[in-house]
Scaffold this active site. Structure first.
Site, PDB file in Angstrom:
ATOM      1  N   GLY A 410      50.335  52.302  48.579  1.00 38.36           N
ATOM      2  CA  GLY A 410      51.751  52.584  48.753  1.00 38.36           C
ATOM      3  C   GLY A 410      52.564  52.595  47.485  1.00 38.36           C
ATOM      4  N   GLY A 412      52.330  55.026  45.157  1.00 35.91           N
ATOM      5  CA  GLY A 412      52.591  56.404  44.713  1.00 35.91           C
ATOM      6  C   GLY A 412      51.546  56.998  43.813  1.00 35.91           C
ATOM      7  N   SER A 739      40.501  32.417  39.053  1.00 34.34           N
ATOM      8  CA  SER A 739      41.862  32.121  38.616  1.00 34.34           C
ATOM      9  C   SER A 739      42.514  30.982  39.379  1.00 34.34           C
ATOM     10  CB  SER A 739      42.734  33.375  38.737  1.00 34.34           C
ATOM     11  OG  SER A 739      42.851  33.770  40.086  1.00 34.34           O
ATOM     12  N   LYS A 782      50.884  38.915  41.191  1.00 37.67           N
ATOM     13  CA  LYS A 782      50.977  37.488  41.504  1.00 37.67           C
ATOM     14  C   LYS A 782      52.418  36.989  41.389  1.00 37.67           C
ATOM     15  CE  LYS A 782      46.213  36.434  40.144  1.00 37.67           C
ATOM     16  NZ  LYS A 782      45.327  35.690  39.228  1.00 37.67           N
TER      17      LYS A 782
END
Length: 857
Positions: A410, A412, A739, A782
């Protein structure tokens, strides 16, 4: 069926006297005109005719009122429909009598006509919806030719030629043949044979026109001899063809007949379909290797039967070669802009210098109009356009770059590919690679297989019709493989600039140049893409959007688009900024804007329904008069209750609960980590559908804290007799990655010390066994997740500071960032109170004076 005059009366001796009767009385030489197209009626013949056109119906009805007679005249091919003029006919015809007639339900007529004598048109007038003609009658004496005369010899020749014609044609009735053999009257003989002869209308009209018997017989004999010669040749050709070919192959026989006809007429060099196919291939200007291969296959095709399976395969193969763009001269896709057309050099003038600045400005304007943000992608495209202009313009042989747009759904990526094509004035083609698991989808099948086709690459190049399109490989990370091959490996040649100028499809078996194609791949994640394929592409990240970015996109693109799509373009409908931000926060949870577009569309549909219920859209209340301002308080009425309430994050601080940040293919997400301790044997239990890497991070965090336990105020006295349970909620969702190391360590430390962390703090970073915090990826996604969930502060590895500086100002101003280099720096920020033990002061030990050494004598 109604009856006029008996058809038997036609053979009575008194009928012959009609010629002289009508010739002598001027008041009886006017007749209704019956126009006939592609039909000529001769005297002394009887023919049924269907009359469906208005002028013919009117003529029949007029004749029924008179004496049942008409003047039947053939029309020229160029005549217009309606009541004909004298110029529309050949000026001659036959007086016919209506023997029988039947009026049909649709007002048309079926009539049986008997020809009586010939005549020519003297004058014509229009009356009662038809034409009335005055004629001059042609009179022939009814007599027998004396034996031995020249006319009798000519008559016998005509009879003999007609017998031969009947034998060739097989369409003449035995009754007609018998009548011709018995007839000694030239007039009747010419009429009967002319009626049975199958020739063009103008030739039949010529046979009707001649008044001299000898001349008429001579013309008729010439026509018969010509038809006999043609039919004889056709019969000879049919015999030759049938001896070589099977009777069931009718179409093949017709083709062979055409060849034989051309050979008899001396037209052996006439261009056929094979010559046309060869010319089409040569016009494409392929390389010598391609041309040689095509001519070789074409020569093979000429020797095959058209209906053989191999002929169909070769024809299809050659058609593919003829349809593909092989040469770039004058074939760049897209509509040519007006400024390019205006800049073309005129005859006798010097060519102007290329306006490189104008092309760059135009491309930049197009990219800005279509998409918000995406600065890195836009800069890379503008760089390519600049290099292209300096290398010779749009048709330069510059190799196209191979780009890969990576980002959440979404954002583009696919539509950006279309905008790039528009900015470059090139054709655009797209193939979806999602779920493709067969190598043949890329390279095609060998043409020897039944139903074989080229791969998607070659098919798309034919669809583009240009050698340098913008080629979008959508969802390249969704490729899979099985026993049929690995399509990702097949793409290695396609996406290698050093190899794709000789790309070879299995179907074509010929090198094809893809070097001038601008390949753009899209992906949601780089992890599933094999490294050799990833190494061939230039990665451009398309990160998710922040709240202010989504607000700008909604105001500039989404709201006008949905209002127009739902019939509200002319209305005065406005969305307040707070309403759009509420949609972003409480009705969507995404990095892109696809869900936001759906919610705006729902609002537009609800508003459209209310407008119609209030009678807007009618003449009295046009849509342009409808006003509505959508506010934040109106959203629950338009969209229903809120979908997202941020319930994963506790407002109050809790021991053992710490919030990490995770990157997903759909954007960023908050990752809560919970830890509990209890008496046991020193085991570590990890739940929450975690991957191996994340489990290792938990073990590293526990080992690190054990090694540093002398520095912290642990409430747990003996870690060897204490079990720890780490859980990451939403266990149905798989989670993995390094992470979360600092997050796991902070959760364990909170449990060990019995201290709750500060509320509203999120963190990310990989923890090493020595306590260092390493950099991470997906920082923007994030941070957007932290902002969406109301976090106030985020801990980021120090080595990610440059990534932070590249972020948009609205993201950086939405949250506080702390950069940490090791675990101790992070712990001091996460917890309110100090968790470290007081440092012990070391007392200096005083050495006693050394004893004096006794020296022995």
């Amino acid at each position: 069926m109604k009856r006029g005059v008996s058809s038997a009366d036609a053979d009575k001796p008194g009928v012959a006297k009609l010629f002289s009767v009508f010739a002598g009385k001027t008041d009886k030489d006017e007749f209704p005109l019956l126009p006939l197209r592609d039909l000529v009626l001769f005297p002394q013949t009887i023919i049924p005719v269907y009359i469906t056109y208005k002028s013919g119906i009117a003529a029949v009805e007029e004749a029924l009122k008179r004496d049942m007679r008409l003047f039947a005249a053939p029309l020229k091919a160029s005549s217009e429909p309606g009541i004909p003029a004298a110029a529309d006919t050949y000026g001659l015809g036959s007086v016919v009598r209506i023997v029988q007639y039947l009026r049909l339900p649709d007002s048309s007529y079926r009539v049986v006509l008997h020809g009586e004598f010939r005549g020519s048109i003297r004058s014509l007038r229009k009356e009662s919806g038809c034409a009335i003609v005055r004629i001059a009658v042609s009179v022939f004496p009814v007599q027998q030719l004396p034996p031995g005369t020249e006319k009798l010899a000519l008559l016998r020749s005509v009879q003999k030629a007609f017998s031969q014609y009947a034998e060739y044609s097989k369409k003449v009735s035995t009754e007609t043949i018998s009548t011709v053999e018995k007839t000694e009257n030239p007039e009747r003989l010419c009429n009967i044979i002319s009626n049975a002869l199958v020739i063009k209308t103008e030739k039949k009209a010529a046979l009707l026109a001649h008044s001299d018997e000898t001349k008429r017989l001579t013309v008729l004999l010439e026509a018969l001899e010509l038809e006999n010669e043609i039919l004889g040749i056709q019969k000879n050709i049919s015999g030759k063809v049938k001896s070589r070919m099977d009777r069931n192959q009718r179409e093949y026989i017709l083709n062979e007949q055409l060849k034989e006809i051309n050979r008899e007429l001396g037209k052996e060099n006439t261009e056929d379909e094979f010559a046309e196919l060869e010319r089409s291939i040569e016009e494409r200007q392929p390389g010598d290797e391609v041309l040689f291969k095509a001519k070789k296959e074409l020569a093979k095709l000429r020797k095959l039967q058209p209906f053989s399976p191999e002929a169909g395969v070769l024809r299809g193969y050659l058609e593919w070669i003829a349809d593909l763009p092989w040469n770039g001269n004058g074939t760049y896709g897209g509509a040519v802009p007006e400024e390019v057309l205006a800049a073309e050099e005129s005859p006798g003038t010097a060519s102007p210098a290329p306006d490189t600045r104008g092309s760059l400005v135009r491309a930049e304007k197009i990219l800005e109009e279509d998409h918000y943000g995406m600065e890195k992608a836009k800069e890379r495209i503008l760089e390519f356009i600049a290099v292209q202009e300096l290398s010779g313009g749009k048709n330069s042989p510059l190799k196209g770059p191979i780009l890969c747009f990576v980002g959440p759904p979404g954002t583009g990526k696919t539509s950006l590919g279309k905008s790039v094509a528009r900015a470059l004035d090139r054709r655009f083609v797209r193939i979806s690679l999602g779920g493709v698991r067969d190598e043949a989808e890329i390279r095609g099948h060998r043409k020897t297989y039944v139903g074989a086709l080229p791969g998607k690459i070659i098919q798309s190049m034919r669809k583009a019709g240009a050698i340098n399109p913008v080629f979008l490989l959508d969802e390249i990370d969704k490729l899979s493989s099985d026993f049929r091959g690995d399509p990702a490996s097949a793409l290695l040649e396609v996406l290698d600039p050093e190899q794709n100028n000789t790309f070879t499809d299995h179907y074509l078996e010929l090198p094809y140049d893809l070097s001038r194609v601008l390949f753009i791949a899209t992906a949601n994640s780089l992890h599933p893409i094999p490294y050799p394929l990833l190494d061939r592409m230039e990665i451009i990240e398309i990160p998710g959007y922040g709240e202010l970015e989504k607000l700008s996109i909604a105001k500039r693109y989404l709201v006008p688009k949905e209002l127009e799509a739902n019939g509200l373009k002319d209305s005065k409908i406005a969305f307040e900024d707070e309403a759009l931000l509420s949609m972003v926060r409480y009705w969507t949870m995404e990095s892109g804007v696809r869900g936001l577009e759906r919610e705006i569309a729902r609002c537009a549909r609800r508003i459209a329904r209310r407008a119609v219920e209030n009678s807007y859209g009618e003449e009295k209340k046009p849509v342009s008069a409808y006003k509505k301002t959508v506010k934040a308080k109106d959203l629950e009425k338009l969209l229903g209750r809120r979908k997202y309430k941020r319930d994963l994050v506790f407002k109050e601080a809790r021991i053992g609960v710490v919030y990490g940040l995770a990157w997903t293919e759909t954007g960023g997400a908050i990752l809560p980590v919970e830890t509990k301790s209890y008496n046991g044997n020193g085991d570590l239990v990890i739940t929450g559908n975690l991957g191996d890497v994340m489990k290792e991070s938990a073990r590293i965090a526990l080992s690190y804290l054990r090694s540093e336990q002398d520095k912290f105020k642990f409430l747990v006295k003996d870690m060897g007799k204490t079990d720890f349970h780490i859980h990451v909620p939403e266990g149905a969702i798989p989670k993995d990655g390094p992470s979360a190391g600092i997050t796991l360590a902070a959760s364990l430390l909170s449990t060990l010390c019995g201290a709750a962390p500060k509320p509203g703090v999120a963190m990310t970073g990989e923890l090493t066994l020595t306590g260092r915090i390493l950099p991470i990826g997906g920082l923007k996604e994030k941070l957007l997740a932290a902002v969406r969930n109301g976090m106030e502060k985020v801990l980021i590895p120090l080595e990610n500071k440059e990534d932070w500086n590249e972020l948009d100002k609205d993201i950086r101003s939405s949250i506080d960032a702390e950069f940490v280099e090791n675990a101790h720096d992070a712990f001091k920020i996460i917890f309110k109170e100090t968790l470290y033990r007081a440092a012990k002061t070391k007392t200096k030990r005083v050495k006693p004076p050394a004893a004096k050494r006794r020296v022995l004598p």
